[in-house]
Motif scaffolding. Sequence first.
Motif, short mmCIF file in Angstrom:
data_model
loop_
_atom_site.label_atom_id
_atom_site.label_comp_id
_atom_site.label_asym_id
_atom_site.label_seq_id
_atom_site.Cartn_x
_atom_site.Cartn_y
_atom_site.Cartn_z
N CYS A 54 0.83 -1.21 0.00
CA CYS A 54 0.00 0.00 0.00
C CYS A 54 0.86 1.26 0.00
O CYS A 54 0.57 2.20 -0.73
CB CYS A 54 -0.94 -0.01 1.20
SG CYS A 54 -2.27 -1.22 1.02
N ILE A 81 -11.16 -3.57 3.24
CA ILE A 81 -10.32 -2.38 3.24
C ILE A 81 -9.00 -2.74 3.92
O ILE A 81 -9.00 -3.30 5.01
CB ILE A 81 -11.00 -1.21 4.00
CG1 ILE A 81 -12.31 -0.82 3.33
CG2 ILE A 81 -10.04 -0.03 4.13
CD1 ILE A 81 -12.19 -0.22 1.96
N TYR A 84 -6.67 1.68 4.58
CA TYR A 84 -7.53 2.80 4.16
C TYR A 84 -7.96 2.77 2.70
O TYR A 84 -8.51 3.74 2.20
CB TYR A 84 -6.88 4.15 4.49
CG TYR A 84 -6.21 4.15 5.83
CD1 TYR A 84 -6.98 4.08 7.00
CD2 TYR A 84 -4.83 4.17 5.96
CE1 TYR A 84 -6.38 4.03 8.26
CE2 TYR A 84 -4.23 4.13 7.20
CZ TYR A 84 -5.00 4.06 8.34
OH TYR A 84 -4.40 4.01 9.57
N SER A 85 -7.70 1.66 2.01
CA SER A 85 -8.07 1.58 0.60
C SER A 85 -8.23 0.12 0.19
O SER A 85 -8.26 -0.76 1.04
CB SER A 85 -6.99 2.26 -0.25
OG SER A 85 -7.42 2.40 -1.59
N CYS A 86 -8.32 -0.11 -1.09
CA CYS A 86 -8.45 -1.49 -1.59
C CYS A 86 -7.11 -2.20 -1.49
O CYS A 86 -6.06 -1.58 -1.63
CB CYS A 86 -8.94 -1.49 -3.03
SG CYS A 86 -7.81 -0.71 -4.20
N ALA A 108 -17.27 -2.89 -0.35
CA ALA A 108 -16.13 -3.03 0.55
C ALA A 108 -16.60 -3.28 1.98
O ALA A 108 -17.72 -2.91 2.35
CB ALA A 108 -15.26 -1.78 0.50
N SER A 110 -14.99 -3.46 6.23
CA SER A 110 -13.89 -3.08 7.10
C SER A 110 -14.28 -3.30 8.55
O SER A 110 -15.47 -3.35 8.88
CB SER A 110 -13.56 -1.60 6.88
OG SER A 110 -12.55 -1.18 7.77
N TYR A 117 -12.96 5.35 4.08
CA TYR A 117 -12.27 4.19 3.52
C TYR A 117 -12.87 3.83 2.16
O TYR A 117 -12.15 3.46 1.23
CB TYR A 117 -12.34 3.00 4.45
CG TYR A 117 -11.60 3.17 5.76
CD1 TYR A 117 -10.78 4.27 6.01
CD2 TYR A 117 -11.72 2.24 6.76
CE1 TYR A 117 -10.10 4.41 7.20
CE2 TYR A 117 -11.05 2.37 7.97
CZ TYR A 117 -10.24 3.45 8.18
OH TYR A 117 -9.57 3.59 9.36
N SER A 120 -11.75 6.61 -0.31
CA SER A 120 -10.36 6.48 -0.76
C SER A 120 -10.19 5.26 -1.67
O SER A 120 -9.41 5.30 -2.62
CB SER A 120 -9.41 6.41 0.43
OG SER A 120 -9.71 5.33 1.28
N SER A 121 -10.96 4.20 -1.42
CA SER A 121 -10.92 3.03 -2.32
C SER A 121 -11.44 3.39 -3.70
O SER A 121 -10.84 3.01 -4.71
CB SER A 121 -11.76 1.89 -1.74
OG SER A 121 -11.19 1.42 -0.55
N GLU A 124 -8.86 5.45 -5.57
CA GLU A 124 -7.73 4.64 -6.03
C GLU A 124 -8.13 3.80 -7.23
O GLU A 124 -7.39 3.71 -8.21
CB GLU A 124 -7.22 3.75 -4.89
CG GLU A 124 -6.04 2.89 -5.27
CD GLU A 124 -4.79 3.68 -5.64
OE1 GLU A 124 -3.93 3.09 -6.33
OE2 GLU A 124 -4.66 4.87 -5.27
N LEU A 125 -9.29 3.18 -7.17
CA LEU A 125 -9.75 2.35 -8.29
C LEU A 125 -9.95 3.18 -9.55
O LEU A 125 -9.58 2.77 -10.65
CB LEU A 125 -11.04 1.62 -7.92
CG LEU A 125 -10.90 0.56 -6.83
CD1 LEU A 125 -12.27 0.05 -6.41
CD2 LEU A 125 -9.99 -0.58 -7.27
#
Length: 153
Positions: A54, A81, A84-86, A108, A110, A117, A120-121, A124-125
């Motif tokens: 990460c 998660i 904090y992300s994938c 997702a 967690s 979370y 942010s995922s 990122e994706l």
Amino acid sequence: MKNLIVYFSWSGNTEKLVRDTNKKFGFDVERIERKIPYSNDYNTCAYVEAKEECENKSFPEISEIDIDYSNYDNILLFFPIWWYSCPRPVATFVRNLNDYKGSVYVFANSYTNDPQYMESSMKELEKVGSSLHFIKGLFNKSVKEHINFIEKI
């Protein structure tokens, strides 16, 4: 519409969510697996292997999923998660989707309910799969809530 579930699970929690949700639908299911498996030891996996991936935004090699994604209108992407992300194997999967023209629904889970979370995922994706059409699914919801959501797709 034809749907495919793709998921990543280390501890089995996400796998159980997928299995219990999919009892209602019977969709095809594929698992994302890191080519070199993570350690079975939680501390090593979480605080060494996953954390390093990460922090470095790396793309670990994943086992090949031999499937023609163009046969599916939607991919339902499930993952926990991590940091904090994938998880980074999920990022690798998304990067490899390239020319997929359908929608990718993101689900997702967690141990905490911080909605950031999921945000942010998603960011990122979207960065990794910039040509893909992502739709925010659910974050930390029950099997019943997943079924109700998916029925509306």
